[in-house]
Write a protein that holds these residues in place. Structure first.
Motif, PDB file in Angstrom:
ATOM      1  N   PRO A 224       0.817  -1.220   0.000  1.00 53.09           N
ATOM      2  CA  PRO A 224       0.000   0.000   0.000  1.00 53.09           C
ATOM      3  C   PRO A 224       0.850   1.269   0.000  1.00 53.09           C
ATOM      4  N   TYR A 225       0.296   2.314  -0.596  1.00 47.02           N
ATOM      5  CA  TYR A 225       0.995   3.595  -0.586  1.00 47.02           C
ATOM      6  C   TYR A 225       0.234   4.672   0.175  1.00 47.02           C
ATOM      7  N   TYR A 226      -0.968   4.379   0.646  1.00 51.63           N
ATOM      8  CA  TYR A 226      -1.617   5.219   1.660  1.00 51.63           C
ATOM      9  C   TYR A 226      -2.757   4.442   2.288  1.00 51.63           C
ATOM     10  N   ARG A 227      -3.234   4.954   3.395  1.00 58.17           N
ATOM     11  CA  ARG A 227      -4.354   4.354   4.117  1.00 58.17           C
ATOM     12  C   ARG A 227      -5.329   5.477   4.432  1.00 58.17           C
ATOM     13  N   SER A 228      -6.607   5.260   4.083  1.00 60.97           N
ATOM     14  CA  SER A 228      -7.606   6.302   4.339  1.00 60.97           C
ATOM     15  C   SER A 228      -8.818   5.693   5.029  1.00 60.97           C
ATOM     16  N   THR A 229      -9.810   6.519   5.240  1.00 62.51           N
ATOM     17  CA  THR A 229     -10.945   6.147   6.076  1.00 62.51           C
ATOM     18  C   THR A 229     -12.227   6.769   5.539  1.00 62.51           C
ATOM     19  N   TYR A 230     -13.342   6.176   5.871  1.00 59.95           N
ATOM     20  CA  TYR A 230     -14.622   6.853   5.666  1.00 59.95           C
ATOM     21  C   TYR A 230     -14.689   8.039   6.618  1.00 59.95           C
ATOM     22  N   VAL A 231     -15.439   9.067   6.211  1.00 63.47           N
ATOM     23  CA  VAL A 231     -15.514  10.296   7.006  1.00 63.47           C
ATOM     24  C   VAL A 231     -16.959  10.774   7.116  1.00 63.47           C
ATOM     25  N   PHE A 232     -17.208  11.550   8.181  1.00 64.52           N
ATOM     26  CA  PHE A 232     -18.432  12.334   8.293  1.00 64.52           C
ATOM     27  C   PHE A 232     -18.147  13.716   7.706  1.00 64.52           C
ATOM     28  N   VAL A 233     -19.003  14.183   6.811  1.00 71.95           N
ATOM     29  CA  VAL A 233     -18.897  15.546   6.279  1.00 71.95           C
ATOM     30  C   VAL A 233     -20.139  16.314   6.721  1.00 71.95           C
ATOM     31  N   THR A 234     -19.929  17.434   7.397  1.00 69.88           N
ATOM     32  CA  THR A 234     -21.020  18.258   7.892  1.00 69.88           C
ATOM     33  C   THR A 234     -20.700  19.726   7.653  1.00 69.88           C
ATOM     34  N   ARG A 235     -21.715  20.563   7.736  1.00 65.11           N
ATOM     35  CA  ARG A 235     -21.479  22.005   7.628  1.00 65.11           C
ATOM     36  C   ARG A 235     -20.804  22.502   8.894  1.00 65.11           C
ATOM     37  N   ALA A 236     -19.847  23.398   8.728  1.00 66.77           N
ATOM     38  CA  ALA A 236     -19.112  23.925   9.876  1.00 66.77           C
ATOM     39  C   ALA A 236     -20.007  24.751  10.793  1.00 66.77           C
ATOM     40  N   ASP A 237     -21.117  25.285  10.250  1.00 71.25           N
ATOM     41  CA  ASP A 237     -22.006  26.112  11.069  1.00 71.25           C
ATOM     42  C   ASP A 237     -23.098  25.299  11.762  1.00 71.25           C
ATOM     43  N   LYS A 238     -23.021  23.972  11.694  1.00 67.88           N
ATOM     44  CA  LYS A 238     -23.982  23.103  12.354  1.00 67.88           C
ATOM     45  C   LYS A 238     -23.321  22.423  13.553  1.00 67.88           C
ATOM     46  N   PRO A 239     -24.055  22.217  14.641  1.00 63.13           N
ATOM     47  CA  PRO A 239     -23.470  21.604  15.851  1.00 63.13           C
ATOM     48  C   PRO A 239     -23.380  20.083  15.715  1.00 63.13           C
ATOM     49  N   LEU A 240     -22.543  19.643  14.770  1.00 62.50           N
ATOM     50  CA  LEU A 240     -22.444  18.211  14.480  1.00 62.50           C
ATOM     51  C   LEU A 240     -21.000  17.713  14.500  1.00 62.50           C
ATOM     52  N   SER A 241     -20.143  18.399  15.208  1.00 60.82           N
ATOM     53  CA  SER A 241     -18.760  17.939  15.284  1.00 60.82           C
ATOM     54  C   SER A 241     -18.652  16.760  16.250  1.00 60.82           C
ATOM     55  N   GLY A 242     -17.611  15.955  16.050  1.00 60.50           N
ATOM     56  CA  GLY A 242     -17.345  14.853  16.962  1.00 60.50           C
ATOM     57  C   GLY A 242     -18.324  13.705  16.868  1.00 60.50           C
ATOM     58  N   LEU A 243     -18.905  13.486  15.722  1.00 60.87           N
ATOM     59  CA  LEU A 243     -19.868  12.400  15.566  1.00 60.87           C
ATOM     60  C   LEU A 243     -19.206  11.034  15.646  1.00 60.87           C
ATOM     61  N   SER A 244     -19.982  10.051  16.058  1.00 63.21           N
ATOM     62  CA  SER A 244     -19.632   8.647  15.916  1.00 63.21           C
ATOM     63  C   SER A 244     -20.903   7.929  15.494  1.00 63.21           C
ATOM     64  N   PHE A 245     -20.749   6.674  15.061  1.00 60.09           N
ATOM     65  CA  PHE A 245     -21.941   5.919  14.673  1.00 60.09           C
ATOM     66  C   PHE A 245     -22.887   5.696  15.849  1.00 60.09           C
ATOM     67  N   ASP A 246     -22.371   5.819  17.071  1.00 66.14           N
ATOM     68  CA  ASP A 246     -23.197   5.618  18.264  1.00 66.14           C
ATOM     69  C   ASP A 246     -23.798   6.915  18.789  1.00 66.14           C
ATOM     70  N   ASP A 247     -23.589   8.007  18.062  1.00 66.28           N
ATOM     71  CA  ASP A 247     -24.068   9.314  18.506  1.00 66.28           C
ATOM     72  C   ASP A 247     -25.577   9.423  18.260  1.00 66.28           C
ATOM     73  N   ALA A 248     -26.310   9.812  19.290  1.00 69.07           N
ATOM     74  CA  ALA A 248     -27.764   9.941  19.166  1.00 69.07           C
ATOM     75  C   ALA A 248     -28.169  10.993  18.140  1.00 69.07           C
ATOM     76  N   ARG A 249     -27.288  11.940  17.852  1.00 73.12           N
ATOM     77  CA  ARG A 249     -27.621  12.988  16.874  1.00 73.12           C
ATOM     78  C   ARG A 249     -27.865  12.400  15.485  1.00 73.12           C
ATOM     79  N   LEU A 250     -27.229  11.279  15.183  1.00 67.65           N
ATOM     80  CA  LEU A 250     -27.432  10.669  13.864  1.00 67.65           C
ATOM     81  C   LEU A 250     -28.864  10.157  13.677  1.00 67.65           C
TER      82      LEU A 250
END
Length: 278
Positions: A108-134
């Motif tokens: 391999p020449y790099y390793r990446s991950t799935y990501v959460f993409v959200t608007r910066a002006d929304k209170p949705l930082s720090g999400l996880s799949f176990d987050d009730a906000r989802l």
């Protein structure tokens, strides 16, 4: 004419003939060609204009090989491998998950991950799949086929009962339009959805180009249950039974690891620690 002069003249004629032959051979000898399988409309990875980061890395390989580069363009749909590498139409397929079936993959020449993409002006930082906000948010997830549960994030959401508020976006999208996978990121920017769960290179690239400020954060957990990893090592695919090509490509990628890393950073590819970290 003395014998010495005749001898010198003969040597000169032979030398001139040898030079002419070498020059002719240099002119007529074909240059090496590196043939690359790639999608002509799949930024940030590749496109026909050569604007993707996999285009850039393939060009780097060709330069190191002292080879010209040639492309076999094929949309990455079902049958892609069968119609390209399997039929020996090209030498390499950039951007393959390490260890994928049907092809041989390089280190391999790099390793990446799935990501959460959200608007910066929304209170949705720090999400996880176990987050009730989802469970309350409008969530977009990528689909490969008609079944929305066929990507790791879709499985992770479904396992938690997060279904009714999830909208599927086809990974391939409308191929008649440029950059079809960007639709899910555009939907976040417009407020059509609150969260996009996408493959990191795609999310990072299109989020950086958004007119609205977006945040990009790796999903957690990185392994959902026992079966659904969210991070992957990425390699070059090569034809089976071409160990010399595999070895050469691996050597160049290791030698040019710094340049590869710079290209990935330029395209905002999220990288995580692991086997693919050079």
């Amino acid at each position: 004419m003395t014998a010495i002069v005749r001898s010198l003249l003969a040597v000169a004629i032979v030398a001139a003939a040898g030079t002419a032959l070498a020059t002719a051979n240099a002119v007529t000898a074909p240059r090496r060609v590196l043939t690359v399988c790639a999608d002509p409309n799949n930024l940030p990875f590749s496109n026909r204009a050569g604007e993707g980061f996999e285009n850039r890395i393939a060009t780097l390989l060709a330069k190191e090989m002292n080879a010209d580069i040639n492309y076999v363009w094929w949309a990455q749909r079902r049958g892609y491998v069968r119609n390209t590498l399997t039929e020996a139409k090209c030498d390499i397929w950039p951007g393959v998950a390490s260890g994928v079936d049907m092809v041989t993959t390089t280190k391999p020449y790099y390793r990446s991950t799935y990501v959460f993409v959200t608007r910066a002006d929304k209170p949705l930082s720090g999400l996880s799949f176990d987050d009730a906000r989802l469970k309350r948010a409008k969530v977009g997830v990528q689909m490969v086929g008609a079944d929305a549960s066929n990507t790791p994030p879709a499985h992770a959401l479904a396992r938690r009962g997060i279904i009714d508020n999830v909208r599927g976006f086809m990974l391939y999208g409308d191929y008649a339009k440029p950059n079809p996978p960007a639709a899910i990121i555009d939907a976040v920017a417009s407020g059509e959805i609150d969260v996009a769960v996408v493959w990191g290179p795609l999310g990072g690239y299109f989020a950086a180009k958004s007119p609205v400020e977006l945040r990009v954060e790796p999903v957690t957990p990185q392994l959902d249950g026992a079966s659904w990893p969210m991070t992957y090592d990425i390699s070059m695919g090569v034809r089976r039974n071409t160990p010399a090509v595999q070895s050469e490509v691996e050597t160049i990628l290791a030698k040019q690891a710094g340049e590869v890393a710079a290209i990935l950073a330029e395209y905002h590819v999220p990288r995580v620690a692991g086997a693919g970290t050079q």
